[in-house]
Design a protein around this motif. Sequence first.
Motif: not given
Length: 354
Positions: A140, A143, A146, A149, A181
């Motif tokens: 994660f 992220d 997100t 996260r 990312s």
Amino acid sequence: MALLKVKFNQKKRVKLAQGLWLMNWFSVFAGILVFSMGLFLKIELRKRSEVMDNSESHFVPNSLILVGILACAFNGFAGKICYDSLDPAKFAKWKPLLKPYLALCFVFNILIFFVALICFLMRGSLDSTLAQGLKNGMKFYRDTDTPGRCFMKKTIDMLQIEFKCCGNNGYKDWFEIQWISNRYLDFSSKEVKDRIKSNVDGRYLVDGVPFSCCNPSSPRPCIQYQVTNNSAHYSYDYQTEELNLWRRGCREALLNYYSGMMSSMGAVILLVWLFEMSVMVGLRLLHTSLESISNPEDPECESEGWVLENNLKDTFKSALENLKKLGKFNQVEAGAEGAEGEEGGKTPAITTVS
């Protein structure tokens, strides 16, 4: 023959009561210390709960907090009993409670010993918890957009900087996940397209690591990209040269940190357990020495105190017999209830005379 039989006079009984009163208050402070250790460990574990797979690791701090609270309660109560034992009139009201209280003390000491063992034996469970939690956290890392996260990148970076570690088991763990990312990738670039196509899962994998893996003590500028490409860097051989990245994995670093902390706490708990055992033995001696006074009207007369009225073998046999009697008593009660139920279920016959 009684175990640890000791003769007491009035002076010795008073000294024993005063000494136990002081020891019980020391035990109260020890309970506060154990409670504080549990609270500190719980806070330390919560700081990094994002990289732990489950909450099993909180069993140890919760147990320490419970033991600390119980130690304060038990020893505070025992201190009051010891203080009142100096006055026969005040001690009389505690006599019926002493045997049940000593039985509870015995169970409490077993609990303390169990918690001390758990402190030493939790390393294996903590190892698997950290391994899986760090693996998920690294997935994660990218992220940052997100919800829920977006904090993981900062958590992992701060963890690697603080503990001077990299990856789960080592820096090569970052080569197996996409930690950059998609937001920062140029999909029109041939290099990016080739890397994504070369991977079955369509991930952008590189032989690079986050900046937080860099060792600031290294004289060379940090090589965090193309770590395994010797030709990309001047005078560089990643297989023979000591890299300027942290070699130790974060799982090992965190495991050593927490297991070392728990082992130290386990040693303290063992010392508390030994102290509590001595207090329990002393309280038993005080209890029996006061009960065995032949002439209650003459408090200065001699008496005998003991830990067990019989030796260990006879005491064990007696305990087994009591358990068997209790079991038979429960069976008889159950049988009697069943018989009453059957009798109550029978309908008396009614004869009609016409």
